[in-house]
Scaffold this active site. Sequence first.
Site, PDB file in Angstrom:
ATOM      1  CD  GLU A  55      54.877  15.142  13.583  1.00  0.00           C
ATOM      2  OE1 GLU A  55      53.957  15.748  14.168  1.00  0.00           O
ATOM      3  OE2 GLU A  55      55.608  15.691  12.743  1.00  0.00           O
ATOM      4  CG  HIS A 109      58.545  19.347   9.874  1.00  0.00           C
ATOM      5  ND1 HIS A 109      58.314  18.085  10.374  1.00  0.00           N
ATOM      6  CD2 HIS A 109      57.705  20.162  10.563  1.00  0.00           C
ATOM      7  CE1 HIS A 109      57.385  18.136  11.329  1.00  0.00           C
ATOM      8  NE2 HIS A 109      57.002  19.397  11.459  1.00  0.00           N
ATOM      9  CG  ASN A 119      55.365  17.258   8.952  1.00  0.00           C
ATOM     10  OD1 ASN A 119      55.211  16.110   9.371  1.00  0.00           O
ATOM     11  ND2 ASN A 119      54.866  18.321   9.586  1.00  0.00           N
ATOM     12  CD  GLU A 120      51.404  17.702  10.526  1.00  0.00           C
ATOM     13  OE1 GLU A 120      51.282  18.932  10.699  1.00  0.00           O
ATOM     14  OE2 GLU A 120      51.316  16.871  11.429  1.00  0.00           O
ATOM     15  CG  ASN A 130      52.697  13.559  11.317  1.00  0.00           C
ATOM     16  OD1 ASN A 130      53.367  12.529  11.266  1.00  0.00           O
ATOM     17  ND2 ASN A 130      53.205  14.764  11.103  1.00  0.00           N
ATOM     18  NE  ARG A 185      58.699  12.564   9.979  1.00  0.00           N
ATOM     19  CZ  ARG A 185      57.768  13.491  10.225  1.00  0.00           C
ATOM     20  NH1 ARG A 185      57.130  13.511  11.391  1.00  0.00           N
ATOM     21  NH2 ARG A 185      57.442  14.374   9.313  1.00  0.00           N
ATOM     22  CD  GLU A 232      53.744  22.452  19.124  1.00  0.00           C
ATOM     23  OE1 GLU A 232      54.722  21.749  18.815  1.00  0.00           O
ATOM     24  OE2 GLU A 232      52.622  22.289  18.630  1.00  0.00           O
ATOM     25  CD1 TRP A 233      55.029  23.681  14.963  1.00  0.00           C
ATOM     26  CD2 TRP A 233      56.510  24.908  13.808  1.00  0.00           C
ATOM     27  NE1 TRP A 233      55.835  22.820  14.239  1.00  0.00           N
ATOM     28  CE2 TRP A 233      56.738  23.544  13.532  1.00  0.00           C
ATOM     29  CE3 TRP A 233      57.331  25.868  13.188  1.00  0.00           C
ATOM     30  CZ2 TRP A 233      57.755  23.114  12.663  1.00  0.00           C
ATOM     31  CZ3 TRP A 233      58.338  25.448  12.329  1.00  0.00           C
ATOM     32  CH2 TRP A 233      58.531  24.083  12.073  1.00  0.00           C
ATOM     33  CE1 TYR A 250      51.251  15.062  18.159  1.00  0.00           C
ATOM     34  CE2 TYR A 250      50.732  15.415  15.850  1.00  0.00           C
ATOM     35  CZ  TYR A 250      51.660  15.304  16.865  1.00  0.00           C
ATOM     36  OH  TYR A 250      52.994  15.437  16.594  1.00  0.00           O
ATOM     37  CD1 TRP A 305      55.521  16.370  18.744  1.00  0.00           C
ATOM     38  CD2 TRP A 305      56.789  15.900  16.942  1.00  0.00           C
ATOM     39  NE1 TRP A 305      56.160  17.534  18.361  1.00  0.00           N
ATOM     40  CE2 TRP A 305      56.933  17.261  17.268  1.00  0.00           C
ATOM     41  CE3 TRP A 305      57.501  15.376  15.861  1.00  0.00           C
ATOM     42  CZ2 TRP A 305      57.768  18.112  16.523  1.00  0.00           C
ATOM     43  CZ3 TRP A 305      58.322  16.231  15.133  1.00  0.00           C
ATOM     44  CH2 TRP A 305      58.442  17.580  15.472  1.00  0.00           C
TER      45      TRP A 305
HETATM   46  C1  GBH Z   1      52.370  18.462  14.122  1.00  0.00           C
HETATM   47  O1  GBH Z   1      51.253  19.061  13.528  1.00  0.00           O
HETATM   48  C2  GBH Z   1      53.632  19.038  13.534  1.00  0.00           C
HETATM   49  O2  GBH Z   1      54.101  18.238  12.461  1.00  0.00           O
HETATM   50  C3  GBH Z   1      54.745  19.211  14.541  1.00  0.00           C
HETATM   51  O3  GBH Z   1      55.733  20.005  13.987  1.00  0.00           O
HETATM   52  C4  GBH Z   1      54.170  19.792  15.823  1.00  0.00           C
HETATM   53  O4  GBH Z   1      55.156  20.084  16.763  1.00  0.00           O
HETATM   54  C5  GBH Z   1      53.190  18.795  16.374  1.00  0.00           C
HETATM   55  O5  GBH Z   1      52.153  18.607  15.467  1.00  0.00           O
HETATM   56  C6  GBH Z   1      52.539  19.212  17.692  1.00  0.00           C
HETATM   57  O6  GBH Z   1      51.703  20.315  17.503  1.00  0.00           O
HETATM   58  O7  GBH Z   1      46.628  26.224  17.957  1.00  0.00           O
HETATM   59  O8  GBH Z   1      44.309  25.639  17.924  1.00  0.00           O
HETATM   60  O9  GBH Z   1      45.294  26.761  16.044  1.00  0.00           O
HETATM   61  C7  GBH Z   1      49.979  18.579  13.940  1.00  0.00           C
HETATM   62  C8  GBH Z   1      48.869  19.450  13.380  1.00  0.00           C
HETATM   63  C9  GBH Z   1      48.322  21.751  13.322  1.00  0.00           C
HETATM   64  C10 GBH Z   1      47.832  20.495  15.263  1.00  0.00           C
HETATM   65  C11 GBH Z   1      48.166  23.045  14.091  1.00  0.00           C
HETATM   66  C12 GBH Z   1      47.679  21.775  16.034  1.00  0.00           C
HETATM   67  C13 GBH Z   1      47.164  24.132  15.947  1.00  0.00           C
HETATM   68  C14 GBH Z   1      45.784  24.279  16.449  1.00  0.00           C
HETATM   69  N1  GBH Z   1      48.744  20.669  14.155  1.00  0.00           N
HETATM   70  N2  GBH Z   1      47.254  22.856  15.206  1.00  0.00           N
HETATM   71  S1  GBH Z   1      45.479  25.866  17.144  1.00  0.00           S
END
Ligand code: GBH
Length: 510
Positions: A402, A145, A191-192, A332, A99, A459-460, A334, A452
């Site tokens: 994910e 995304h 995505n999300e 997705n 993906r 990581e953003w 976690y 994932w």
């Molecule tokens: C995914 O989002 C994304 O689709 C992917 O791109 C990303 O790499 C992956 O998760 C791992 O993070 O820092 O406490 O403010 C999952 C949803 C939204 C979970 C943002 C973490 C940040 C929390 N994510 N969140 S904080």
Amino acid sequence: MFESNEIRADISTKSVLDTLDTVRELPLPPNFLWGAATAAYQVEGGAQQDGKGPSIWDEFSHREPSVTSGEDGDIACDHYNRLAEDIALLSSYGVDVYRFSICWSRLIPLGGRNDPINEKGIAFYNTLIDGLIAHGIKPAVTLYHWDLPLELHTRYGGMLNSADFQADFEHYARLCFSRFGDRVKQWITFNEPYIVALFGYHSGILAPGHSTKTGHDSTTEPWRVGHSLILAHAAAVQTYATDFLPSQKGNISIVLNSDFYEPYDATSEADKAAARRRLEFYVGWFGDPIYLGGDYPESMRQQLGSRLPQFTEAEQGLLKKTAPHNTFYGMNHYTSQYARARTTPPHEEDHTGNVEELTTNSKGVEIGPLSGVSWLRVTHKQFRKLLNWAWDRYQRPIYITENGCPCPGENSMALGQAVDDQFRVRYFGLYIDAISQAINEDGVEVAGYYAWSLMDNFEWAAGYSIRFGITHVDFATGTRTPKKSAAYLEETFGKRRAIPRNGNIANGIP
Ligand code: GBH
């Protein structure tokens, strides 16, 4: 806000492992698909190569003074220039599916429906798709995304302008279906959307960084953005169903993420209702209009009133008509949390359903052991509950698009220690057990699992310090080194599926 991403180098992996449950290696159907996932901005790099236009993430990660980690995706994993190597890597892992997402501004640098198309961008994804297929790997493609062409943001406010955004996204989606749809059989529009709307237009942690603090109206913007995403999604599904499905015979849907929520006090009716409401605000927001062809959940209408946009009659018609064409549910997932009902009236900026989110319940029990990032705890039992919730509500075969985690302290480890990722192996094992239980004991249809991520990446807002990969990446040199979890996934899926993987069975996309 970035303190929350702190790594936990203080905890040794061994003592943490002792706090995790034991994996049972429960069985999966023989045609269950597994693979790995990435997103364009997180891995590609090549930010200005071959005519690519800038996206809101190119702008956001370079904004001065820095509003993120100070790092950017200019080079990232340099996947754009290491394509052959990365396809070979995927092939060596034995995945059925890969993906990835397409960078909209590589194909249409300015993004709009009357803007020029960049054939070099198309060529890159053709090489990727053909390479995957040559190795027997199915492409699963996300159209969006998080990397909106910057020009659309500047031109008309991007997703704040529902009509223009819908038209431009539909045009971009059509381009992708027509150029790649002969070979791509699983499409994901967005995505999300929850994260796009709330982290982009409420907390401002993600691009374009709107929040009340930066002078924007977070009491209305996320709801407008969510509305635009739903309509743009429906328009793309309609286009696919009408003009491409008959000949291409693929599948299209969206990916919704969420935690599962347990009541803070398991005996409190208010907390039980809060946990249900929290999921409606998280998933029902998008899932109800898209999969049920209906309206937003009643709980959202009640709390948000006129701040939640209405669907016109024509829009309702579009949702009804397209709902059945969303042939799978992309999830997705976690981690999970406890939900506690607030006793005061909802704040105007509340997006939770007036729910307090906690990691410890009324008895002082933590929801699960902490991973290498503060928002992610190991909560496989709640994953099974979320699978049941999504199946009961939407009745679509579920793909886990994910799932994964960083190991505690991973970023400060030497290579040899980082690739011995026992914590991640255990996390995967437990979450895959939960899928097995959902399928075999609860009757939930789950069709695939995409880890994932294929490799450590950008990581953003947290930059390169949080590692989710099954492959270690040395960001100074670009060198890839497989972690033990990559071998574990191949081995466990091989074992759990009743018959070994071969060319005939990896065909399970409905
Ligand atoms: C995914 O989002 C994304 O689709 C992917 O791109 C990303 O790499 C992956 O998760 C791992 O993070 O820092 O406490 O403010 C999952 C949803 C939204 C979970 C943002 C973490 C940040 C929390 N994510 N969140 S904080």
